[in-house]
Design an enzyme around this catalytic site. Structure first.
Site, PDB file in Angstrom:
ATOM      1  N   SER B 112       0.827  -1.211   0.000  1.00  0.00           N
ATOM      2  CA  SER B 112       0.000   0.000   0.000  1.00  0.00           C
ATOM      3  C   SER B 112       0.856   1.254   0.000  1.00  0.00           C
ATOM      4  O   SER B 112       1.976   1.255   0.540  1.00  0.00           O
ATOM      5  CB  SER B 112      -0.877  -0.010   1.246  1.00  0.00           C
ATOM      6  N   TYR B 149      -1.678  -0.123   9.873  1.00  0.00           N
ATOM      7  CA  TYR B 149      -1.897  -0.746   8.567  1.00  0.00           C
ATOM      8  C   TYR B 149      -0.656  -0.606   7.686  1.00  0.00           C
ATOM      9  O   TYR B 149      -0.189  -1.583   7.095  1.00  0.00           O
ATOM     10  CB  TYR B 149      -3.115  -0.090   7.910  1.00  0.00           C
ATOM     11  N   LYS B 153       1.943  -3.548   6.201  1.00  0.00           N
ATOM     12  CA  LYS B 153       2.270  -3.745   4.787  1.00  0.00           C
ATOM     13  C   LYS B 153       3.785  -3.675   4.564  1.00  0.00           C
ATOM     14  O   LYS B 153       4.328  -4.399   3.716  1.00  0.00           O
ATOM     15  CB  LYS B 153       1.542  -2.719   3.921  1.00  0.00           C
TER      16      LYS B 153
END
Lengths: 280, 280
Positions: B112, B149, B153
């Site tokens: 991401s 998050y 990643k």
């Protein structure tokens, strides 16, 4: 300055105690999974006995501290995911959460050269020889972990950066990619029993032995240089996240010390090249 | 080529299905936590219903595959550690372990832009305006995650690299730092309801609305460009680990597409700048 030291009685923790325990600037709290050996130099130190995978225990130990040096973790490159998951992944998360909650100014995180280990693996053993390495790895090079252990340390670096850049505390976090700090009785490139340089595993004078010594002349960080680096991390006023290579001023090192020199004034006194042979 | 697609029915998974399901080169197996909505375009697809946090289920699904596209995971930047721990940290570990064990040639990992999110946060909103961004983030820049998050990643990227460089399989792993793939009904920089560009949260014509649109003109990756990028990843013969920016050929993008162009022949057809207004 009140400083919590996790993993206090390992190779690196004891180097900090040896160098900095008596410094008037610091009041240390030592945390380890076990009490120190009573017969050791550290036998009379008060110790918080806790596992860093226990978030509540770490938060309690961090209360009223100004800084945390987080060394505790599973330390071997042959570890499985299960070996590193709780002590290293959850451990560094607990350390940073505690630092945020207790409003600690400073976190120093024991990262490892194994975050970058594939650069070495790809270039060994030629990398170990000659007066100067063909490259200098810095904080700006992409990570290339060589083990689950290395991945867990890279995760810790990322998490340190995330906390510093997204929360009010800690104000600064320094990840030290420790190369090779040895026990006091083997504080030179000829190593210690645990690490296979001079433990009889390799016959003295054999190619394997010479190769290990050559590697250590690049990788060694003397205990006084390591303690000095920690001192520099604790003393700086600069905020932010930084990555430093934990290594002495070795001629043949392949980890750059420029960022530590420039950012925190690291001035190592030792150089593996000064050792022609192990001490008598 | 047998390809396992995890997280098949999300925004990105359906873009792959739309572009590549009928390609004769590929035989897909779709894995998701739930069966597809029967009334949807995908309602008649056979589905392996499993959670990627279940290692055994992922290993079973990976048997007899040649490649895995691993998209499944918790997708929001406001997630806590507990939100990302099992789906993202354990999920990508399970995916790579399954790929190693089943001897898959190729893994494509949905990373991401939030791995690098602090570069944006530090430079917004100026970054969104003007015909060209002041920097181009590439696979060589240090990570700066903006969330748990994003950290999860970054961990996935490191783990992909570790597997490729240390085990026989997978032969290659490509981490795509997905910028913004939208649902079919909003496949343009004016966004979709879920992402707040055009859902009434911002009054059309307001500063906030214009800012969101300006951002999306830099961040959008059209569904056909995303599907094409996945196709390039599956078709390459080169071994190794790579990081690509998942973004269209937007004039004002701040994620570089050079590495994808050079390494896998990514040739995006879309450019957010071509959209003066949302379609009628």
């Amino acid at each position: 300055m009140n400083v919590l030291l996790t993993g206090a009685y390992g190779r690196c923790g004891t180097a900090i105690i040896d160098q900095l325990h008596d410094e008037p600037d610091y009041e240390f709290t030592y945390l380890d999974r076990e009490e120190p050996d009573e017969s050791s130099t550290y036998g009379d130190h008060d110790t918080v006995v806790a596992d860093v995978a226990d978030g509540l225990a770490v938060r309690e130990a961090a209360a009223d501290q100004d800084a945390m040096i987080h060394l505790a973790g599973y330390p071997f490159t042959d570890g499985t995911w299960d070996d590193v998951h709780q002590p290293n992944i959850i451990g560094v998360l607990n350390a940073l959460e505690a630092a945020r909650e207790a409003e600690l100014e400073t976190v120093v995180f024991a990262s490892s050269n194994h975050v970058m280990g594939m650069y070495e693996a790809e270039n060994a053993p030629d990398l170990y020889y000659g007066s100067e390495a063909p490259f200098q790895l810095s904080h700006e090079d992409p990570v290339r972990p060589d083990s689950y252990y290395g991945v867990s340390k890279s995760f810790g670096e990322d998490l340190c950066r995330y906390y510093v850049e997204n929360y009010e505390y800690p104000k600064r976090a320094h990840a030290i990619r420790i190369c090779s700090v040895r026990m006091p009785e083997y504080d030179h490139p000829y190593g210690d029993a645990e690490h296979g340089v001079d433990d009889g595993e390799y016959e003295r004078g054999s190619d394997e032995y010479e190769q290990q010594v050559a590697r250590m002349k690049g990788m060694w960080q003397s205990r006084r240089d390591f303690g000095h680096m920690i001192d520099c991390c604790l003393q700086t006023d600069e905020a932010g996240f930084e990555i430093f290579s934990g290594v002495s001023d070795n001629d043949r090192r392949w980890y750059s010390i420029e960022n530590a020199r420039e950012t925190i004034g690291y001035e190592p006194q030792d150089n593996g090249e000064e050792w022609d042979a192990p001490p008598e």
